[in-house]
Design a protein around this motif. Structure first.
Motif, mmCIF file in Angstrom:
data_model
loop_
_atom_site.group_PDB
_atom_site.id
_atom_site.type_symbol
_atom_site.label_atom_id
_atom_site.label_comp_id
_atom_site.label_asym_id
_atom_site.label_seq_id
_atom_site.Cartn_x
_atom_site.Cartn_y
_atom_site.Cartn_z
ATOM 1 N N ARG A 191 0.829 -1.206 0.000
ATOM 2 C CA ARG A 191 0.000 0.000 0.000
ATOM 3 C C ARG A 191 0.865 1.257 0.000
ATOM 4 O O ARG A 191 0.557 2.233 -0.690
ATOM 5 C CB ARG A 191 -0.927 -0.002 1.212
ATOM 6 C CG ARG A 191 -2.066 -1.005 1.127
ATOM 7 C CD ARG A 191 -3.127 -0.743 2.189
ATOM 8 N NE ARG A 191 -2.592 -0.962 3.534
ATOM 9 C CZ ARG A 191 -2.621 -2.132 4.164
ATOM 10 N NH1 ARG A 191 -3.137 -3.196 3.563
ATOM 11 N NH2 ARG A 191 -2.137 -2.243 5.387
ATOM 12 N N ILE A 192 1.937 1.238 0.764
ATOM 13 C CA ILE A 192 2.777 2.441 0.869
ATOM 14 C C ILE A 192 3.557 2.684 -0.411
ATOM 15 O O ILE A 192 3.562 3.801 -0.952
ATOM 16 C CB ILE A 192 3.736 2.310 2.068
ATOM 17 C CG1 ILE A 192 2.954 2.284 3.382
ATOM 18 C CG2 ILE A 192 4.737 3.475 2.080
ATOM 19 C CD1 ILE A 192 3.803 1.889 4.583
ATOM 20 N N ILE A 193 4.225 1.641 -0.914
ATOM 21 C CA ILE A 193 5.039 1.807 -2.126
ATOM 22 C C ILE A 193 4.144 2.072 -3.331
ATOM 23 O O ILE A 193 4.512 2.809 -4.244
ATOM 24 C CB ILE A 193 5.927 0.574 -2.360
ATOM 25 C CG1 ILE A 193 6.904 0.399 -1.187
ATOM 26 C CG2 ILE A 193 6.709 0.713 -3.675
ATOM 27 C CD1 ILE A 193 7.854 1.555 -0.964
ATOM 28 N N GLY A 194 2.965 1.482 -3.339
ATOM 29 C CA GLY A 194 2.017 1.786 -4.405
ATOM 30 C C GLY A 194 2.025 0.809 -5.553
ATOM 31 O O GLY A 194 1.354 1.021 -6.560
ATOM 32 N N VAL A 195 2.765 -0.277 -5.434
ATOM 33 C CA VAL A 195 2.724 -1.363 -6.412
ATOM 34 C C VAL A 195 2.789 -2.674 -5.633
ATOM 35 O O VAL A 195 3.135 -2.690 -4.453
ATOM 36 C CB VAL A 195 3.880 -1.295 -7.436
ATOM 37 C CG1 VAL A 195 3.816 -0.016 -8.249
ATOM 38 C CG2 VAL A 195 5.230 -1.425 -6.740
ATOM 39 N N LYS A 196 2.460 -3.767 -6.283
ATOM 40 C CA LYS A 196 2.489 -5.075 -5.644
ATOM 41 C C LYS A 196 3.912 -5.626 -5.662
ATOM 42 O O LYS A 196 4.536 -5.736 -6.725
ATOM 43 C CB LYS A 196 1.546 -6.035 -6.371
ATOM 44 C CG LYS A 196 1.582 -7.480 -5.864
ATOM 45 C CD LYS A 196 1.105 -7.582 -4.440
ATOM 46 C CE LYS A 196 1.078 -9.047 -3.984
ATOM 47 N NZ LYS A 196 0.763 -9.163 -2.540
ATOM 48 N N GLY A 197 4.450 -5.975 -4.495
ATOM 49 C CA GLY A 197 5.767 -6.572 -4.426
ATOM 50 C C GLY A 197 5.698 -8.079 -4.545
ATOM 51 O O GLY A 197 4.614 -8.677 -4.609
#
Length: 314
Positions: A191-197
């Motif tokens: 959610r924070i980084i804004g992409v799925k890891g």
């Protein structure tokens, strides 16, 4: 790789130049150039796999082969670095004009740099950068960016022969061990980084694409992740919700100093700033970083830095 990339037409994701007579550079001072008459769809990927003694990760039409330095024990700030955090060399192949465009980033020790380089250039491959990513690691590691064009098996053979001048493992034994767990709140990190890891070898990894197209001599470089032109952010758990982080931001010149200030404000060290390619547009700079602290707080700092760039966010 100004000349290597001039051949890459309508393909790309990190510097691969097309087939034809090798490069426009006078590689004839070296050995036989890479020339292929086969069509891209006729590439025998099994022979490439056999030559490199490993299976690739395939994204679209890009075959990316990993060369992790599993032979090394590298420590930094008391952290034993997992290969997926900062020791994961790779070479990617993309079909182009009857052959492939190839680009890679190889992890080497200092005494290995020139022996590997000499083998590379003697086979017609191009060196586009040599530099550090980390500061203070023991032993020190260096990163060599390479590129080539033409027959995929010849390029694979050249890469293998060059890496034989190092202690890079040239074969991979099948592992039956369960993947290491990621002791972090990965949903919150997403959610924070804004992409799925995604988890890889005990490391949680992000690839954050830019919104603007990246081209090499007018040709768009895609897919960006496998070809090395997405910002890479890696988290290695170090216990108690903490993580060692490293990777690189892909930046245009006007983004460099805003990102430096954002990272430093949040306790994230800048460890390198340099180019990886030779003629890309817009001109790109790669900023490497390091920290070992609360993973969520570090992710917030990284997101603020990403907001200073033309990066995507879900």
């Amino acid at each position: 790789m100004r000349n290597t990339m001039s051949a890459l037409i309508g393909v790309g994701a990190c510097l691969f130049a097309p087939v034809a007579d090798v490069q426009k550079i006078d590689w004839q001072i070296f050995t036989e150039p890479f020339v292929s008459t086969a069509h891209a769809q006729e590439i025998d990927w099994q022979k490439v796999d056999e030559t490199l003694e490993r299976k690739p990760a395939i994204t679209g039409d890009v075959h990316r082969y990993g060369f992790p330095r599993t032979d090394l024990t590298v420590t930094l700030d008391g952290v034993t670095i997992k290969p997926a955090l900062a020791l994961g060399g790779w070479v990617a192949f993309k079909p182009a004009h009857g052959g492939v465009m190839a680009m890679g980033d190889l992890v080497l020790l200092e005494p290995e740099i020139n022996p590997v380089m000499l083998k590379m250039i003697a086979s017609g491959l191009e060196i586009t950068a040599v530099h550090n990513h980390l500061l203070g690691a023991s032993p020190a590691t260096f990163y060599m960016h390479v590129a080539g064009q033409g027959d995929p098996v010849k390029i694979a053979t050249a890469i293998r022969n060059a890496l034989a001048e190092s202690k890079t493992p040239l074969s991979i034994a099948a592992s039956t061990a369960s993947p290491p767990s990621i002791d972090l709140d990965t949903a919150q990190l997403d959610r924070i980084i804004g992409v799925k890891g995604q988890a890889n070898g005990g490391v949680y990894q992000f690839n954050v694409p830019r919104r603007d197209p990246i081209t090499e001599e007018g040709m768009q470089l895609t897919p960006v992740g496998p070809m090395g032109v997405a910002s890479g952010i890696n988290f290695q758990p170090t216990g108690g919700g903490r993580a060692a982080i490293t990777g690189d931001f892909v930046l245009t010149s006007n983004e460099v100093n805003p990102v430096i200030m954002a990272l430093r404000k949040h306790g994230i060290a800048i460890t390198a700033l340099h180019s990886h390619m030779l003629d890309e547009q817009p001109r790109l700079f790669f900023m490497h970083f390091w920290a070992n602290d609360d993973a969520i707080e570090l992710a917030k700092g990284l997101r603020i830095a990403l907001d200073k760039t033309a990066s995507t966010k879900i």
